[in-house]
Motif scaffolding. Sequence first.
Motif, PDB file in Angstrom:
ATOM      1  N   LYS A   4       1.063  -1.273  -0.062  1.00  0.00           N
ATOM      2  CA  LYS A   4      -0.007  -0.178   0.015  1.00  0.00           C
ATOM      3  C   LYS A   4       0.750   1.194   0.182  1.00  0.00           C
ATOM      4  O   LYS A   4       1.791   1.528   0.688  1.00  0.00           O
TER       5      LYS A   4
ATOM      6  N   GLY B  61      -7.996   8.088   6.402  1.00  0.00           N
ATOM      7  CA  GLY B  61      -6.740   7.353   6.456  1.00  0.00           C
ATOM      8  C   GLY B  61      -7.149   5.855   5.991  1.00  0.00           C
ATOM      9  O   GLY B  61      -6.097   4.871   6.553  1.00  0.00           O
TER      10      GLY B  61
ATOM     11  N   ASP C  72      -4.732   2.261   4.515  1.00  0.00           N
ATOM     12  CA  ASP C  72      -4.128   1.050   5.500  1.00  0.00           C
ATOM     13  C   ASP C  72      -4.950  -0.062   5.770  1.00  0.00           C
ATOM     14  O   ASP C  72      -4.511  -1.299   5.464  1.00  0.00           O
TER      15      ASP C  72
ATOM     16  N   LYS D 292      -0.640   8.669  13.422  1.00  0.00           N
ATOM     17  CA  LYS D 292      -1.382   8.674  12.156  1.00  0.00           C
ATOM     18  C   LYS D 292      -0.621   7.708  11.396  1.00  0.00           C
ATOM     19  O   LYS D 292      -1.310   7.347  10.290  1.00  0.00           O
TER      20      LYS D 292
HETATM   21 MG    MG Z   1      -2.098   7.402   6.254  1.00  0.00          MG
END
Ligand code: MG
Length: 469
Positions: free
Chosen positions: A5, A208, A211, A266
């Motif tokens: 990723k 986000g 992931d 993060k």
């Molecule tokens: Mg990220």
Amino acid sequence: MAVMKFGGTSVGTSRAMQQAISIVAREEKKQTPLVVLSACSGITNKLVHIADAAGRSALDEAMALAAEVRAFHLNLVDDLISGLELKAELTVTIEQLANRLELLIKGVDIVGELTERSKDMFCSFGELLSTTVFAAAMKERGHNVAWIDVRTVMITDDNFGFARPLDEVCEANVRQIIKPLLDAGTTVITQGYIGATKDGRTTTLGRGGSDFSAALLGAWLNDNAIEIWTDVDGVMTCDPRLVPDARSIRVMTFSEAAELAYLGAKVLHPDTIAPAVQKNIPVYVLNSICPDAKGTIITNDPERLSGMSYEGLVKSIAVKKSQCIINIRSNRMMGRHGFMNQLFDVFARYSVSVEMISTSEVSVSLTVDDKSFSNELIQDLKQFGDVEIEHNVATISVVGDNLRMSRGVAGRIFSALKDVNLRMISQGASEINVGFVVEEPEVATAVNNLHKEFFCTPENHCIFEMPAK
Ligand code: MG
Ligand code: ADP
Ligand code: ASP
């Protein structure tokens, strides 16, 4: 097989894309990878902004930003693709996606209302665009690749903005759509973050979330590695933007990484670890800018952990900014059962997640994300007693498996923080973290002092390294 990723900065410019392509090419020599991409950095924020402007009927503003999104990707095409035919073909695809984005803006403007559902639709364009450019660039460089719309695979519930996958359906889709391509030696390129409901409405897994997408896909494929390529040397002892001395952590357990992610680091989406744990797949956090740096391995495998035992206490420090403390003081709490139940029921009704809690006989202090704070919530809480609010605070947590049974940690933490005004403190009996709350302007002092205390001593031997850059 491995899933790789690449985050926003790792595909955010034509140079970064080229670098990511060379990292994929290196992997292809060993095994055929599934490549999961984020939107180019800054694009999802822009799309959120566009959605918001469309919802406010600020049509000019939304259209101007959409033009920026279009131009940005057309520039990428210009930089990355030299073949005239492919360039023309790709330009048409980018134009089509940009036109759809503009249509959506006009639709929302006419309806005069932005729903969570249409917001997800807006946000999906970032990943659709980045993967389209990336796949074409790989193709031009002679790679055998297939671009897959992940919405045919990642089928989710209809909780727009925070959708969760329907595991069995997705696993079957992965087996049917992605696996045969990989088995045939075709590198698959697809989007992180987005999915679709059973009836084909676009969803997202939350900010986000790429992931998380990668970890899910890796688990469904029974991969041997989940690689998260980002812009730092793996998981570090603290956010390097806050602590310039932060070190790269060579190895972490699944529980440490999950805890750290939930507590605000993060570098990993908090839900990334669960699918990896389920299938016991190691997660590697790697630096796309310095691909040869060691990065971090997250695993529970004793063999991989051997030789990397860590006797120290703290592995990392996490920070969550933009929090707010709500303090409820009431004499009615004393000796009364059911009080907490009723109190937390209010937070549940407003769908507000409570982060940190600290209680005494007459008061409860808790933190919530400032974004979820509302005056209606506070009004409802006033039925329990006096309510005080403190904005602009941050939670800081020190994390490490060894904290569980160690003496003297609290003493070291508090002496490192002797000059900081601690607003709240929390530690569970069997926790692997100690958390506290400080005012935002004190965050930098607090974390740098803690970092000095726990990471600049001889006890932190082989598992920490200075970052490669
Ligand atoms: Mg990220
Ligand atoms: P990506 O776009 O690759 O997903 P993110 O911006 O989401 O990247 O995450 C990487 C960033 O996370 C880093 O640039 C760093 O500032 C931040 N970060 C916060 N805590 C940590 C930590 N403990 N270790 C490494 N990076 C951290
Ligand atoms: N592009 C999405 C975001 O910015 C998802 C991701 O990057 O993981 O939140």
